[in-house]
Design a protein around this motif. Sequence first.
Motif, mmCIF file in Angstrom:
data_model
loop_
_atom_site.group_PDB
_atom_site.id
_atom_site.type_symbol
_atom_site.label_atom_id
_atom_site.label_comp_id
_atom_site.label_asym_id
_atom_site.label_seq_id
_atom_site.Cartn_x
_atom_site.Cartn_y
_atom_site.Cartn_z
ATOM 1 N N LYS A 82 -41.289 -14.389 24.569
ATOM 2 C CA LYS A 82 -39.894 -14.092 25.688
ATOM 3 C C LYS A 82 -39.350 -16.174 25.153
ATOM 4 O O LYS A 82 -38.506 -16.518 24.853
ATOM 5 C CB LYS A 82 -40.392 -14.459 26.773
ATOM 6 C CG LYS A 82 -40.600 -13.340 27.733
ATOM 7 C CD LYS A 82 -40.885 -13.426 29.170
ATOM 8 C CE LYS A 82 -40.267 -12.241 29.436
ATOM 9 N NZ LYS A 82 -40.904 -11.774 31.179
ATOM 10 N N TYR A 83 -40.378 -16.861 24.146
ATOM 11 C CA TYR A 83 -40.045 -18.046 23.341
ATOM 12 C C TYR A 83 -38.568 -17.999 23.457
ATOM 13 O O TYR A 83 -37.795 -18.404 23.836
ATOM 14 C CB TYR A 83 -40.847 -19.089 22.351
ATOM 15 C CG TYR A 83 -40.626 -19.894 21.399
ATOM 16 C CD1 TYR A 83 -40.391 -20.687 22.186
ATOM 17 C CD2 TYR A 83 -40.445 -20.000 20.621
ATOM 18 C CE1 TYR A 83 -39.887 -21.816 22.020
ATOM 19 C CE2 TYR A 83 -39.239 -20.205 19.904
ATOM 20 C CZ TYR A 83 -39.331 -21.428 20.349
ATOM 21 O OH TYR A 83 -39.242 -22.970 19.601
ATOM 22 N N GLN A 84 -38.406 -17.154 21.799
ATOM 23 C CA GLN A 84 -36.729 -17.595 21.918
ATOM 24 C C GLN A 84 -35.708 -17.498 23.289
ATOM 25 O O GLN A 84 -34.732 -18.204 22.834
ATOM 26 C CB GLN A 84 -36.888 -16.576 20.942
ATOM 27 C CG GLN A 84 -37.299 -16.319 19.415
ATOM 28 C CD GLN A 84 -37.145 -17.676 18.748
ATOM 29 O OE1 GLN A 84 -36.653 -18.244 18.765
ATOM 30 N NE2 GLN A 84 -37.776 -17.784 17.604
ATOM 31 N N GLU A 85 -36.017 -16.702 24.151
ATOM 32 C CA GLU A 85 -34.955 -16.132 24.952
ATOM 33 C C GLU A 85 -34.687 -17.095 25.380
ATOM 34 O O GLU A 85 -33.721 -17.486 26.413
ATOM 35 C CB GLU A 85 -35.203 -14.694 25.386
ATOM 36 C CG GLU A 85 -34.864 -13.191 24.454
ATOM 37 C CD GLU A 85 -35.300 -12.070 24.988
ATOM 38 O OE1 GLU A 85 -34.494 -11.478 25.139
ATOM 39 O OE2 GLU A 85 -36.735 -12.392 25.409
ATOM 40 N N GLN A 86 -36.448 -18.045 25.796
ATOM 41 C CA GLN A 86 -36.738 -18.663 27.341
ATOM 42 C C GLN A 86 -35.798 -19.539 26.444
ATOM 43 O O GLN A 86 -34.849 -20.602 27.509
ATOM 44 C CB GLN A 86 -37.512 -18.638 27.951
ATOM 45 C CG GLN A 86 -38.075 -17.998 28.191
ATOM 46 C CD GLN A 86 -39.844 -18.469 28.366
ATOM 47 O OE1 GLN A 86 -40.344 -18.948 27.210
ATOM 48 N NE2 GLN A 86 -40.807 -17.207 29.546
ATOM 49 N N LEU A 87 -35.802 -19.983 25.528
ATOM 50 C CA LEU A 87 -35.312 -21.305 24.437
ATOM 51 C C LEU A 87 -33.955 -21.275 24.996
ATOM 52 O O LEU A 87 -33.076 -22.391 24.722
ATOM 53 C CB LEU A 87 -35.498 -22.014 23.127
ATOM 54 C CG LEU A 87 -35.102 -23.032 22.488
ATOM 55 C CD1 LEU A 87 -35.540 -23.969 23.557
ATOM 56 C CD2 LEU A 87 -36.000 -22.828 21.196
ATOM 57 N N GLN A 88 -33.928 -21.060 24.417
ATOM 58 C CA GLN A 88 -31.909 -20.458 24.497
ATOM 59 C C GLN A 88 -30.611 -20.017 26.087
ATOM 60 O O GLN A 88 -29.776 -20.888 25.653
ATOM 61 C CB GLN A 88 -31.756 -18.856 23.714
ATOM 62 C CG GLN A 88 -29.970 -18.577 23.714
ATOM 63 C CD GLN A 88 -29.617 -17.231 23.143
ATOM 64 O OE1 GLN A 88 -30.468 -15.852 23.085
ATOM 65 N NE2 GLN A 88 -28.327 -16.611 22.996
ATOM 66 N N ILE A 89 -32.029 -19.804 26.622
ATOM 67 C CA ILE A 89 -31.661 -19.912 28.222
ATOM 68 C C ILE A 89 -31.144 -21.422 28.611
ATOM 69 O O ILE A 89 -30.401 -21.982 29.355
ATOM 70 C CB ILE A 89 -32.233 -19.298 29.227
ATOM 71 C CG1 ILE A 89 -31.609 -17.641 29.093
ATOM 72 C CG2 ILE A 89 -31.574 -19.548 30.459
ATOM 73 C CD1 ILE A 89 -32.220 -16.700 29.552
ATOM 74 N N LEU A 90 -32.577 -22.631 28.391
ATOM 75 C CA LEU A 90 -32.763 -23.554 28.973
ATOM 76 C C LEU A 90 -31.603 -24.563 27.863
ATOM 77 O O LEU A 90 -30.849 -25.656 28.379
ATOM 78 C CB LEU A 90 -34.092 -23.963 27.991
ATOM 79 C CG LEU A 90 -35.281 -23.541 28.829
ATOM 80 C CD1 LEU A 90 -36.386 -24.263 28.420
ATOM 81 C CD2 LEU A 90 -35.155 -23.978 30.603
ATOM 82 N N CYS A 91 -31.093 -24.149 27.219
ATOM 83 C CA CYS A 91 -29.728 -24.933 25.908
ATOM 84 C C CYS A 91 -28.513 -24.504 26.455
ATOM 85 O O CYS A 91 -27.548 -25.386 27.092
ATOM 86 C CB CYS A 91 -30.381 -24.723 24.621
ATOM 87 S SG CYS A 91 -31.299 -25.370 23.713
ATOM 88 N N GLU A 92 -28.283 -23.010 27.122
ATOM 89 C CA GLU A 92 -27.384 -22.962 27.809
ATOM 90 C C GLU A 92 -27.218 -23.442 28.997
ATOM 91 O O GLU A 92 -25.940 -23.873 28.956
ATOM 92 C CB GLU A 92 -26.997 -21.257 27.805
ATOM 93 C CG GLU A 92 -27.961 -20.522 26.829
ATOM 94 C CD GLU A 92 -27.052 -19.401 26.706
ATOM 95 O OE1 GLU A 92 -27.245 -18.438 25.710
ATOM 96 O OE2 GLU A 92 -27.229 -18.729 27.580
ATOM 97 N N GLU A 93 -28.102 -23.608 29.794
ATOM 98 C CA GLU A 93 -27.652 -23.896 30.581
ATOM 99 C C GLU A 93 -27.514 -25.285 30.891
ATOM 100 O O GLU A 93 -27.686 -25.812 32.015
ATOM 101 C CB GLU A 93 -28.094 -23.045 32.031
ATOM 102 C CG GLU A 93 -28.507 -22.026 32.023
ATOM 103 C CD GLU A 93 -27.348 -21.363 32.869
ATOM 104 O OE1 GLU A 93 -26.829 -22.777 33.507
ATOM 105 O OE2 GLU A 93 -26.891 -20.343 33.054
ATOM 106 N N GLY A 94 -28.739 -26.205 31.078
ATOM 107 C CA GLY A 94 -29.031 -27.326 30.483
ATOM 108 C C GLY A 94 -30.624 -27.947 31.065
ATOM 109 O O GLY A 94 -30.083 -26.928 32.616
#
Length: 316
Positions: A82-94
Motif C-alpha cells: 500500500k506504500y504508493q497509495e499511502q504516500l499519495q494520501i499523506l501528501c494530499e492531506e498533509g
Amino acid sequence: MTDTTLSKMLDIKHPIIMAPMFLVSNVAMVKEAMACGIAGCIPALNYRTLAELRSAIQELKIAKVAGGAFGFNLIVNKSNVKYQEQLQILCEEGCDFIITSLGSPQETIRKAHEVGIKVFCDITDLAYAQKVEALGADAVIAVNNQAGGHRGEMKPKDLISLLNEHCNIPVISAGGVGTKEELDKMLSYGAIGVSVGSPFIASKESNITEEYKQACVDFGAQDIVMTERISGTPCTVINTPYVQKIGTKSPWLERTLNKNKKLKKWVKMLRFYIGMKATEKAAQQATYKTVWVAGPSIEHTKQILPVKDIVEKLIH
C-alpha cells in the motif's frame, strides 16, 4: 525544557516524538501527545483501509489547532503493497513529518518536500545515514541498541557521536529513554531530540489488550529478548513463556531458504506477513500464544497511566 532544533523544526514545546508503534499507536494517543506539546507518529500500516488513514489525518489536523505536531511512519519497501497509495494520501492531506523505514526513501522525500512535509529516516548505521542525507532527508532517526522492535546494534552515545561527526543533518535518537534523566543524556550526546515508544504502550489511550499493557508493568529490561520470528529481522519482544517455548531463531527451513539469493526476498516478505499477523493477534486478544513487542525502557513502566502523565515523567 531547553529549546532544541527538533522543537523549532516541528514547532513543539518539548523535543520528543511519540514513536510510531505497530498496532499500538492511534489517534487518541497522538492527540494527547500534541496537547502536551510533543509530536506523535502513527504507522500508516495501522489502518486497514486508505479511507481510514485519510480520516485519521483529518481528525489530527483539527486537533493540531491547539499545538503540537503529528506524522506517519511509512514502510517504503516492497513488503508494503500500500506504500504508493499511502504516500499519495499523506501528501494530499498533509502532515508535519513522515518517518521512513525499511527501504529507499528517495521517492518519499521528493514527493513530501513538494508539499512541505519533512522526512526523517530510520537508520542504524553511518553508511545508510549518509545515503539518506544525500537523498535530502531532513533528519535521521538513530535507532540504537536500546530501542524496541527492530533495533540497531550501536550504543546510543556511540551512534549519535558517529553520525554528528560524519553527517550534516540533525540526529534524533531512538531507544533507551523512559525518564527525563535519560532524555537529557541523549541531548548531551548531541541528539536534537528523542523518539520514545515503549513507555507509551501501557497508556490509558492505547487500545491494545490490558494484558499487553500489564505485561509492560510486570516485566522489565531484563525480560526483553531478540527474536527473528516476527519479520525475519531481529526484533525485541517480552520473554513470555510462549516466546521461551518457540525459541527466538527462525525455523531451519527458513534459514536454509534465506541462503538462496533468488528466494531470500520472498521468504523475508512471507515472514514479515506471518509475523505481523501474529503480532496483531497478540495486541488485540490475549492467548497463550502471545508475542508482545517492547523495548527495555519498559523498566520504568510501573503502572498504566494516561499519556499526559507519561509525558510528565519525561519532561520533569
